[in-house]
Design a protein around this motif. Structure first.
Motif, PDB file in Angstrom:
ATOM      1  N   PRO A   1       0.813  -1.233   0.000  1.00  0.00           N
ATOM      2  CA  PRO A   1       0.000   0.000   0.000  1.00  0.00           C
ATOM      3  C   PRO A   1       0.840   1.275   0.000  1.00  0.00           C
ATOM      4  N   MET A   2       2.005   1.265   0.656  1.00  0.00           N
ATOM      5  CA  MET A   2       2.882   2.435   0.618  1.00  0.00           C
ATOM      6  C   MET A   2       3.359   2.704  -0.806  1.00  0.00           C
ATOM      7  N   LEU A   3       3.781   1.642  -1.488  1.00  0.00           N
ATOM      8  CA  LEU A   3       4.268   1.795  -2.855  1.00  0.00           C
ATOM      9  C   LEU A   3       3.153   2.256  -3.779  1.00  0.00           C
ATOM     10  N   TRP A   4       1.967   1.692  -3.597  1.00  0.00           N
ATOM     11  CA  TRP A   4       0.853   2.042  -4.480  1.00  0.00           C
ATOM     12  C   TRP A   4       0.387   3.481  -4.249  1.00  0.00           C
ATOM     13  N   SER A   5       0.317   3.900  -2.980  1.00  0.00           N
ATOM     14  CA  SER A   5      -0.131   5.269  -2.708  1.00  0.00           C
ATOM     15  C   SER A   5       0.860   6.284  -3.272  1.00  0.00           C
ATOM     16  N   THR A   6       2.147   5.973  -3.198  1.00  0.00           N
ATOM     17  CA  THR A   6       3.148   6.861  -3.769  1.00  0.00           C
ATOM     18  C   THR A   6       3.023   6.909  -5.288  1.00  0.00           C
ATOM     19  N   ALA A   7       2.725   5.764  -5.908  1.00  0.00           N
ATOM     20  CA  ALA A   7       2.534   5.743  -7.359  1.00  0.00           C
ATOM     21  C   ALA A   7       1.316   6.568  -7.760  1.00  0.00           C
ATOM     22  N   VAL A   8       0.240   6.483  -6.984  1.00  0.00           N
ATOM     23  CA  VAL A   8      -0.959   7.272  -7.285  1.00  0.00           C
ATOM     24  C   VAL A   8      -0.647   8.761  -7.190  1.00  0.00           C
ATOM     25  N   ALA A   9       0.118   9.159  -6.172  1.00  0.00           N
ATOM     26  CA  ALA A   9       0.504  10.567  -6.047  1.00  0.00           C
ATOM     27  C   ALA A   9       1.371  11.000  -7.227  1.00  0.00           C
ATOM     28  N   THR A  10       2.221  10.108  -7.704  1.00  0.00           N
ATOM     29  CA  THR A  10       3.057  10.422  -8.863  1.00  0.00           C
ATOM     30  C   THR A  10       2.203  10.628 -10.109  1.00  0.00           C
ATOM     31  N   VAL A  11       1.204   9.780 -10.289  1.00  0.00           N
ATOM     32  CA  VAL A  11       0.298   9.925 -11.433  1.00  0.00           C
ATOM     33  C   VAL A  11      -0.455  11.251 -11.358  1.00  0.00           C
ATOM     34  N   ALA A  12      -0.901  11.610 -10.161  1.00  0.00           N
ATOM     35  CA  ALA A  12      -1.638  12.866 -10.003  1.00  0.00           C
ATOM     36  C   ALA A  12      -0.770  14.068 -10.354  1.00  0.00           C
ATOM     37  N   ASP A  13       0.524  13.994 -10.033  1.00  0.00           N
ATOM     38  CA  ASP A  13       1.427  15.113 -10.315  1.00  0.00           C
ATOM     39  C   ASP A  13       1.854  15.169 -11.776  1.00  0.00           C
ATOM     40  N   THR A  14       2.057  13.988 -12.388  1.00  0.00           N
ATOM     41  CA  THR A  14       2.550  13.928 -13.770  1.00  0.00           C
ATOM     42  C   THR A  14       1.677  12.966 -14.559  1.00  0.00           C
TER      43      THR A  14
END
Length: 695
Positions: free
Chosen positions: A287-300
């Motif tokens: 879940p930590m890795l996935w939440s960080t990936a979602v934040a990355t998608v939102a930014d870029t």
């Protein structure tokens, strides 16, 4: 790709469509001649190549060459026709990847992005070739049996080779996990190994219509699966069996799954031992890795570029309240979910295309149809690998993803759901261009790597030589400099987009500067300094987000300042270290280095702020607390020094506990943090200061 005027399975060398023949699907002799060669290439790619020594190093170029050969076998056919939906999805992913490369090149190095994109292009080519090669539902029983036999041979070969690798007969790898080594085979990942052999065994059982003789696979597959200690692979395999049992209303299958779970829980085995001793809090959870990936998608949303999540994650890593995770940020390179990888690295278009393709494939695979062991086996094998891809980075491995694409293509081609629209034509000219492009890319890559390797060896030899024994003015030294200069020009010419080459140039110029100092070559020193800084600036232009590059520059300036006493060097050092902290705001080491230098330079206020920021990230750094205590005591701030020494004593005990974290990078950090801290010395300073302050 364009749509043909009417649905055709294949066009011959002269372009005339072959007439369908009952029971076979096509009377085209070109198809019969072509259909044998691709299977030979697939066998070499999936079975023989992984058995060769050094497979971990040759996997990527070998995969590109293998796919090029696979596509080349079809060049005798003017056109291939493939289903429109998979073709559109592949094109959308590739177009999105190109956009992501353009966006990501502003922050990340271009070279690895292009190589990762080339692997994605090879995946798409294998996928489309398999869809054209494999038989459809109307192609007759004979062709289906032939395909099953060939797939059976490949899957048995995969299991055999990986089993031999686990036993050490074939070159394999081991990784130390919590408690015992985990088997990697030759694939480099225990989860991938477990999912691959599990998927292969399940597909083989279905190909053989679940006959009792398939139980002979258990003594070979089960030890490999347990040796990987992979929770994800076992869960994926059992989940697919549960879905099969529910869909077929097969109570024996569900009972078998329950019995297997009970046996795995009761009987001692490596997987059970790992699960019992595993502490998920020691590493980044999914879940930590996935939440960080979602934040990355939102930014870029357009994507950060193929393969760049390993650069983006360390800055965003969720480490609040878990300081031990700070030191393993740079070990994370994957989102551990295939869709999040596409969304984050390749862009929204790529992720959306993959989701739509998944829905399209699920509709076809779940449709009722006549009994078909080829379709069922391929569906089950692909299902295991697909489930594993939701929790691990299987898509980053050439062999695992190639096997998934091959099985998925076989399952989809056997589906009884008809396509409403004609397929897309893949012309021979486009296939030829792809073959030439992949081979040229591998050739260029190996050509450039050979020049870089020669330069790397020469610079390492030059740097490691004793500068006191090799003066800059000797003939041998001049000849060595000339050779390295030529190697540098050759490597730069072959690969102008590699940041490693200017970094090697910087190290060479730095070593030159040290020799010039010893050889009293002060007149050339300034030119060498300019060359060294210019080399690092070139590297930073190629990889703007890499914090190690300004770190190299910072260490260069501080060494130069100490050696020459130039006061401007410290200002340049601070600028470089500020850039390091901007690029890597969670860096403990950078703050510690900068704090020490600021204190030595007479800037205690800034040094204290840096120490405070460091302890906010990592409160249990015994060496940092000890240094702060020494600095404060030297300043006459005995109460502050006493507090720092007390915290250093506590940090020693906490850091020793940190050595128990089951991650090598965290253990390495705490081992280094404990170096140079004498607990007895700390206690003596505490005793002295307490007597001074309170008695």
């Amino acid at each position: 790709m364009t749509a043909p005027a009417a649905p055709v399975a294949l066009a011959t060398r002269n372009g005339a469509p072959g007439a369908a023949r009952p029971g076979t699907g096509s009377s085209d002799p070109a198809l019969a001649r072509w259909s044998s060669w691709p299977w030979l290439v697939l066998g070499l790619l999936l079975v023989v190549h992984p058995a060769t020594p050094g497979y971990a190093r040759s996997m990527a170029p070998g995969y590109l060459i293998g796919v090029a050969l696979l596509v080349a076998t079809s060049l005798g056919l003017r056109r291939l026709v493939v289903p429109r939906a998979p073709t559109a999805a592949a094109v959308a992913v590739l177009v999105s990847g190109l956009v992501a490369i353009f966006v990501g090149s502003q922050r990340f190095p271009l070279e690895p992005m292009l190589l990762t994109f080339a692997t994605g292009l090879a995946h798409a080519a294998l996928w489309l070739t398999a869809l054209a090669l494999l038989p459809g539902p109307d192609d007759g029983a004979a062709r289906s049996r032939s395909t099953r036999r060939r797939l059976t041979a490949i899957l048995l070969g995969v299991i055999a080779v990986q089993g031999l690798a686990v036993l050490g007969v074939v070159e394999g790898l081991q990784v130390v996990g919590a408690g015992s080594p985990r088997a990697l085979g030759s694939l480099g990942n225990p989860n991938l190994l477990g999912a691959t052999v599990g998927a292969a065994a399940l597909a083989l059982a279905a190909f053989d219509r679940w006959r009792r003789r398939t139980l002979l696979l258990l003594p070979l597959v089960l030890p490999i699966l347990l040796a990987t200690q992979s929770r994800g692979a076992v869960a994926a395999l059992l989940a697919v069996l549960v879905v099969l049992g529910l869909r077929r209303r097969a109570l024996p299958t569900l009972v078998a799954v329950g019995v297997a779970l009970a046996l795995l829980t009761v009987i001692p085995n490596p997987l059970r031992d790992r699960v019992q001793h595993l502490d998920d809090d020691h590493a980044f959870s999914r879940p930590m890795l996935w939440s960080t990936a979602v934040a990355t998608v939102a930014d870029t949303p357009l994507g950060i570029g193929p393969g760049n999540y390993r650069h983006a994650f360390p800055v965003r890593a969720p480490v609040a309240g878990r300081p031990w995770l700070v030191h393993q940020r740079h070990a994370v390179g994957l989102t551990h979910n295939v869709f999040l990888t596409l969304f984050a690295e390749w862009g929204l278009l790529a992720g959306g295309a993959a989701l739509l393709l998944t829905l399209w494939a699920a509709r076809r695979l779940l449709a009722r149809g006549p009994p078909d062991p080829l379709r069922q086996g391929a569906s089950l094998g692909a299902g295991v690998l697909f489930a594993e891809m939701q929790v691990d980075g299987l898509e980053q491995n050439a062999l695992g993803f190639a096997l998934f694409l091959l099985l998925l293509a076989a399952a989809l081609k056997r589906c009884a759901v008809p396509d409403r629209r004609p397929g897309a034509i893949w012309p021979a000219a486009l296939r030829a261009a792809l073959v030439v492009g992949l081979i040229a890319l591998v050739g260029w890559r190996q050509w450039s790597l050979s020049a870089t390797a020669d330069l790397r060896d020469a610079v390492a030899s030059y740097v490691s030589a004793d500068a006191g024994d090799v003066g800059a003015a000797t003939d041998d030294a001049r000849a060595e400099v000339e050779v390295i200069t030529e190697l540098l020009a050759r490597a730069q010419g072959r690969n102008p987009i590699s940041p490693e080459i200017p970094v090697l140039a910087f190290k060479f110029h730095e070593a030159q500067l040290a020799r010039l100092d010893l050889a009293t070559g002060a007149g050339r020193a300034q030119a060498t300094i300019v060359d060294a800084v210019a080399a690092l600036e070139r590297a930073r232009a190629l990889s703007p987000s890499d914090p190690t590059l300004p770190g190299l520059l910072a260490r260069f300036w501080i060494r130069l300042g100490r050696g020459r006493g130039d006061p401007r060097s410290f200002d340049l050092y601070q600028q470089a270290m500020s850039e390091v902290l901007r690029l890597d705001p969670l860096s403990v080491e950078a703050r510690l280095d900068l704090a020490q230098e600021c204190w030595r330079a007479g800037q205690p206020a800034r040094a204290r702020r840096l120490f405070d920021a460091l302890f906010a990230i990592e409160p249990d750094h015994p060496g940092a607390w000890w240094m702060l205590g020494r600095f404060e005591e030297a300043e006459g701030r005995h109460a502050a020094a006493l507090y720092a020494y007390v915290r250093s004593e506590e940090a020693v005990h906490n850091a020793r506990l940190g050595l128990g974290v089951s991650h090598p990078r965290t253990q390495a950090f705490y081992e280094k943090a404990l170096e140079g801290v004498d607990l007895n010395a700390v206690r003596r300073r505490i005793h002295v200061l307490r007597r001074e302050l309170y008695l």
